[in-house]
Design an enzyme around this catalytic site. Structure first.
Site, mmCIF file in Angstrom:
data_model
loop_
_atom_site.group_PDB
_atom_site.id
_atom_site.type_symbol
_atom_site.label_atom_id
_atom_site.label_comp_id
_atom_site.label_asym_id
_atom_site.label_seq_id
_atom_site.Cartn_x
_atom_site.Cartn_y
_atom_site.Cartn_z
ATOM 1 C CG HIS A 1 -6.322 5.889 4.683
ATOM 2 N ND1 HIS A 1 -5.421 5.504 3.730
ATOM 3 C CD2 HIS A 1 -5.597 6.458 5.675
ATOM 4 C CE1 HIS A 1 -4.207 5.829 4.125
ATOM 5 N NE2 HIS A 1 -4.276 6.402 5.303
ATOM 6 C CE1 TYR B 1 2.972 5.290 -3.356
ATOM 7 C CE2 TYR B 1 1.790 3.354 -4.119
ATOM 8 C CZ TYR B 1 2.943 3.921 -3.629
ATOM 9 O OH TYR B 1 4.050 3.144 -3.416
ATOM 10 C CD GLU C 1 -2.352 8.794 7.017
ATOM 11 O OE1 GLU C 1 -1.484 9.638 7.257
ATOM 12 O OE2 GLU C 1 -2.192 7.835 6.241
ATOM 13 C CB CYS D 1 -2.979 0.611 -2.410
ATOM 14 S SG CYS D 1 -2.950 2.329 -2.953
ATOM 15 C CG ASN D 2 -9.482 0.700 -3.122
ATOM 16 O OD1 ASN D 2 -10.218 -0.021 -3.764
ATOM 17 N ND2 ASN D 2 -9.377 0.619 -1.806
ATOM 18 C CB CYS E 1 -9.890 4.944 -0.064
ATOM 19 S SG CYS E 1 -8.391 5.542 0.758
ATOM 20 C CG ASP F 1 -1.774 1.231 1.346
ATOM 21 O OD1 ASP F 1 -2.402 1.575 0.337
ATOM 22 O OD2 ASP F 1 -1.818 1.870 2.412
ATOM 23 C CB SER F 2 0.232 4.761 -0.784
ATOM 24 O OG SER F 2 -0.944 4.875 -0.012
#
Lengths: 275, 275
Positions: free
Chosen positions: B190, B46, B156, B77-78, B188, B14-15
């Protein structure tokens, strides 16, 4: 070492587009200077990365700009200024101007009650760059620092007058308001985009200190002092290099620079890392 | 080509840390699998970078994981799944599982009225990865997509129940609500962190589709089908590699993984780029 010429460009770098607010101030004060800007948009942001990584990226950016024969390097990023200035000055033979010293000096000029607030990225605040610098210049003032990590994405999203931005600003600035600061340093080159809402929330009697204006003045002083001011009557040439050109780049960048970007070039990451 | 063994690890990248929500789902379903995760925290995110740059970074990440003898690569990671899956499949000899197909299939299973919403990064949405995939599987459904770039920094920052998050969610989800979607893909990795507020704003009758659960099921099917399922009775070994270890990394990462990270290693960027 190269011989420096008045017509050599001033080099600027930032993690992305935030540094364009500094370029904007420099263009206003010194319109005849040639400018080369590098924005590390392939690795943006720096503000939530480790010191080690920010130093590595900053040295690569500086190295890239040195090849453009810059006469002066401006670290137009508060995170990189907080973390990498010492390393850059050790490595470079040309002068390096960061954001911390100009902003700190201006904050000290502005404050009357000696209570100064500083807002910036997690990295800038954790490194205590401003409080160390301000207290070195005047140990009597009080400095209150607060990281505001959501301000960068809000500025990039362009949510300048949005209610959510105001709510977030109220949350972030609550403590600083309680400390009765009379001066607030916007210690991130993205934050001037949000200065209206920041001013509204912190109160109109608090003086906001941007990075761009004091940096532009220090750049002017430096160039005058060394006889390096470009004395041409023509507007300077302005070149912008970025490591990535994402969607809507121009639209967002122009919000920061305040004018159209004419000469935009993409830099391959290999050019930065293979030194 | 290597001979694949049941005990070889599954590779994830993932990023940054978002992909840990996918690992969490896989650990729940397949606790005995060994896992190697790479998060490109030195270059995160990303989602606001160009396709070209995301493809380059994804190939570097895959290359790093291949050296760990992974039996399967999961693009957790989408953004990278939307942009780089074709290139990864061309380059790799092991199977590559992205987020788009599992999420699209599950959305089609869930929808009753045929109106599906998709929210993700600017890159995922601009590339229309989900609407193309969903319409390929069933041309009759309607897909409504919306980029929500502030959701990643909000997740985050951990502002999970904050009023500002709700206001931002209301703004982003307004159009999708008007379209009377009954299924919403959180495209996503996240976004599951914000699922409470997203559910509240979009309405409790809308089914949320996370990336992790359907991906875990497809991984299980694939491993069973090829006889590659790890049949050990012991819990799998889990190694986490990141290109940067910023402040508070563990605290934030544990919010995403739902458990402590025991084996965390730093990868130098040179290891990724010098291939």
């Amino acid at each position: 070492m190269n011989f420096m010429n008045r017509t050599n460009p001033i080099g600027f770098f930032d993690s992305g587009i935030g540094g364009l607010t500094v370029v904007k101030s420099v263009i206003e004060l010194l319109p005849n200077e040639n400018i080369v800007y590098f924005g590390d948009t392939a690795r943006v942001p720096y503000g939530n990365k480790s010191n080690e990584t920010v130093i590595e990226y900053s040295l690569q950016a500086a190295n890239f700009l040195l090849r453009k024969n810059i006469k002066l390097l401006v670290v137009a990023c508060n995170t990189a200024s907080s973390v990498a200035l010492k390393e850059l000055r050790r490595f470079l033979t040309i002068p390096v101007i960061g954001m911390i010293e100009p902003g700190s000096k201006m904050a000290l000029q502005e404050t009357k009650n000696g209570n100064i607030g500083v807002i910036g990225t997690i990295s800038t605040i954790n490194n205590k760059a401003y409080s160390n610098q301000i207290k070195k210049l005047n140990p009597k003032v009080k400095v209150f620092e607060k990281a505001c990590p959501l301000f960068v994405p809000l500025a990039e999203e362009g949510w300048i007058n949005h209610k959510a931005t105001e709510l977030i600003a109220r949350e972030y600035l609550k403590e600083l308001k309680e400390k009765k600061i009379d001066t607030l340093v916007l210690a991130c080159t993205h934050y001037p985009i949000l200065s209206d809402v920041i001013q509204k929330v912190i109160g109109k009697n608090v003086k906001l200190v941007h990075s761009g204006e004091p940096a532009a003045k220090i750049i002017e002083e430096y160039l005058n002092g060394r006889g390096l001011r470009n004395t041409s009557n023509q507007l300077g040439k302005r070149e912008f290099y970025v490591s990535d050109v994402p969607n809507k780049f121009n639209e967002i960048a122009e919000r920061f620079l305040g004018t159209k970007i004419k000469h935009l070039y993409k830099v391959e990451l290999d050019e930065l890392t293979n030194d």
